[in-house]
Scaffold this motif. Structure first.
Motif, PDB file in Angstrom:
ATOM      1  N   ALA A  95       0.828  -1.206   0.000  1.00  0.00           N
ATOM      2  CA  ALA A  95       0.000   0.000   0.000  1.00  0.00           C
ATOM      3  C   ALA A  95       0.867   1.263   0.000  1.00  0.00           C
ATOM      4  O   ALA A  95       0.566   2.232  -0.705  1.00  0.00           O
ATOM      5  CB  ALA A  95      -0.940  -0.001   1.204  1.00  0.00           C
ATOM      6  N   GLU A  96       1.950   1.252   0.766  1.00  0.00           N
ATOM      7  CA  GLU A  96       2.848   2.415   0.818  1.00  0.00           C
ATOM      8  C   GLU A  96       3.564   2.599  -0.518  1.00  0.00           C
ATOM      9  O   GLU A  96       3.733   3.722  -0.991  1.00  0.00           O
ATOM     10  CB  GLU A  96       3.862   2.263   1.956  1.00  0.00           C
ATOM     11  N   LEU A  97       3.974   1.514  -1.119  1.00  0.00           N
ATOM     12  CA  LEU A  97       4.610   1.568  -2.428  1.00  0.00           C
ATOM     13  C   LEU A  97       3.654   2.189  -3.449  1.00  0.00           C
ATOM     14  O   LEU A  97       4.035   3.075  -4.215  1.00  0.00           O
ATOM     15  CB  LEU A  97       5.036   0.157  -2.847  1.00  0.00           C
ATOM     16  N   MET A  98       2.407   1.747  -3.428  1.00  0.00           N
ATOM     17  CA  MET A  98       1.396   2.278  -4.340  1.00  0.00           C
ATOM     18  C   MET A  98       1.166   3.765  -4.084  1.00  0.00           C
ATOM     19  O   MET A  98       1.105   4.566  -5.008  1.00  0.00           O
ATOM     20  CB  MET A  98       0.091   1.489  -4.168  1.00  0.00           C
ATOM     21  N   VAL A 101       4.232   5.891  -5.387  1.00  0.00           N
ATOM     22  CA  VAL A 101       4.317   6.031  -6.845  1.00  0.00           C
ATOM     23  C   VAL A 101       3.129   6.835  -7.386  1.00  0.00           C
ATOM     24  O   VAL A 101       3.297   7.660  -8.287  1.00  0.00           O
ATOM     25  CB  VAL A 101       4.427   4.649  -7.520  1.00  0.00           C
ATOM     26  N   THR A 102       1.947   6.641  -6.820  1.00  0.00           N
ATOM     27  CA  THR A 102       0.771   7.398  -7.249  1.00  0.00           C
ATOM     28  C   THR A 102       0.970   8.886  -6.995  1.00  0.00           C
ATOM     29  O   THR A 102       0.684   9.716  -7.870  1.00  0.00           O
ATOM     30  CB  THR A 102      -0.494   6.907  -6.523  1.00  0.00           C
ATOM     31  N   GLN A 103       1.465   9.219  -5.815  1.00  0.00           N
ATOM     32  CA  GLN A 103       1.723  10.631  -5.505  1.00  0.00           C
ATOM     33  C   GLN A 103       2.750  11.231  -6.452  1.00  0.00           C
ATOM     34  O   GLN A 103       2.601  12.360  -6.904  1.00  0.00           O
ATOM     35  CB  GLN A 103       2.195  10.793  -4.065  1.00  0.00           C
ATOM     36  N   LEU A 104       3.780  10.471  -6.731  1.00  0.00           N
ATOM     37  CA  LEU A 104       4.809  10.949  -7.649  1.00  0.00           C
ATOM     38  C   LEU A 104       4.204  11.213  -9.029  1.00  0.00           C
ATOM     39  O   LEU A 104       4.457  12.258  -9.634  1.00  0.00           O
ATOM     40  CB  LEU A 104       5.947   9.923  -7.746  1.00  0.00           C
ATOM     41  N   ASN A 107       1.690  14.328  -8.625  1.00  0.00           N
ATOM     42  CA  ASN A 107       2.210  15.612  -8.155  1.00  0.00           C
ATOM     43  C   ASN A 107       3.488  16.073  -8.846  1.00  0.00           C
ATOM     44  O   ASN A 107       3.830  17.250  -8.759  1.00  0.00           O
ATOM     45  CB  ASN A 107       2.459  15.567  -6.647  1.00  0.00           C
ATOM     46  N   ASN A 108       4.199  15.158  -9.475  1.00  0.00           N
ATOM     47  CA  ASN A 108       5.470  15.524 -10.090  1.00  0.00           C
ATOM     48  C   ASN A 108       5.712  14.625 -11.300  1.00  0.00           C
ATOM     49  O   ASN A 108       6.584  13.763 -11.273  1.00  0.00           O
ATOM     50  CB  ASN A 108       6.598  15.384  -9.053  1.00  0.00           C
ATOM     51  N   SER A 109       4.926  14.835 -12.328  1.00  0.00           N
ATOM     52  CA  SER A 109       5.003  13.949 -13.492  1.00  0.00           C
ATOM     53  C   SER A 109       6.384  13.925 -14.158  1.00  0.00           C
ATOM     54  O   SER A 109       6.814  12.858 -14.592  1.00  0.00           O
ATOM     55  CB  SER A 109       3.906  14.253 -14.510  1.00  0.00           C
ATOM     56  N   PRO A 110       7.133  15.041 -14.220  1.00  0.00           N
ATOM     57  CA  PRO A 110       8.481  14.927 -14.803  1.00  0.00           C
ATOM     58  C   PRO A 110       9.382  13.976 -13.998  1.00  0.00           C
ATOM     59  O   PRO A 110      10.138  13.198 -14.573  1.00  0.00           O
ATOM     60  CB  PRO A 110       9.019  16.359 -14.769  1.00  0.00           C
ATOM     61  N   GLU A 111       9.278  14.028 -12.679  1.00  0.00           N
ATOM     62  CA  GLU A 111      10.068  13.123 -11.845  1.00  0.00           C
ATOM     63  C   GLU A 111       9.584  11.686 -11.998  1.00  0.00           C
ATOM     64  O   GLU A 111      10.384  10.748 -12.004  1.00  0.00           O
ATOM     65  CB  GLU A 111      10.026  13.557 -10.380  1.00  0.00           C
TER      66      GLU A 111
END
Length: 138
Positions: A95-98, A101-104, A107-111
Motif C-alpha cells: 500500500a505504501e509503495l502504491m 508512486v501514485t503521488q509521484l 504531483n510531479n510527473s516529470p520526476e
C-alpha cells in the motif's frame, strides 16, 4: 537560462545496484539461486515496465488477493521486492509503495517519467543478474 545539473549514472553503478537487488531477493527467499519462475517473473517485470509503466507495475503488485492465480503467485514476490528496493523501501509495504508512486505520478510527473526511465534501465540489469543466478537444469 536556468538549467538543472545532469547526473550521469555509470552502467557499472546500475549493474551493481541491480545485483544487490537480486541478492536481497535471494536472501529474503533463503535461496542461493533463482528458480525458473523467479527468472521469468523478472523478465515479465521488465516487459511490463516497458509497455505499461511504473505505476501499472506497482498497481499489479497492490491488487487485492482476490486476483489469485499461479502466474500472480509466482510474479508478485519478485516484483514487490525489486520495485520496493528501487523505490528505496527495504521491506516494501504494498500500500505504501502504491501511495508513493501514485503521488509521484500525480504531483510531479516529470520526476515520475524520470523514475520510469531509471527503472527501465535498471530492469535490463535485473534481467542479466537474474539469468546469472538462475538454477541450471543440467
Amino acid at each position: 537560462m536556468n538549467s538543472k545539473p545532469t547526473i550521469k549514472v555509470q552502467p557499472e553503478q546500475t549493474s551493481l545496484l541491480a545485483h544487490s537487488h537480486i541478492q536481497a531477493y535471494l536472501r529474503t527467499r533463503h535461496q542461493s539461486k533463482l528458480t525458473k519462475n523467479d527468472v521469468t517473473a523478472v523478465l515479465r517485470l521488465s516487459q511490463h515496465l516497458r509497455v505499461f509503466g511504473l505505476l501499472s507495475a506497482v498497481g499489479y503488485v497492490n491488487q487485492s488477493n482476490e486476483q489469485r492465480g499461479e502466474v500472480r503467485e509466482r510474479t508478485v514476490p519478485v516484483w514487490e521486492s525489486l520495485l520496493g528496493q528501487f523505490m528505496a523501501q527495504t521491506n516494501p509495504n504494498r500500500a505504501e509503495l502504491m501511495r508513493q508512486v501514485t503521488q509521484l505520478a500525480q504531483n510531479n510527473s516529470p520526476e515520475y517519467i524520470a523514475q520510469w526511465r531509471r527503472v527501465l534501465t535498471l530492469s535490463k540489469h535485473w534481467n542479466f543478474w537474474a539469468r546469472a543466478y538462475a538454477e541450471r537444469g543440467d
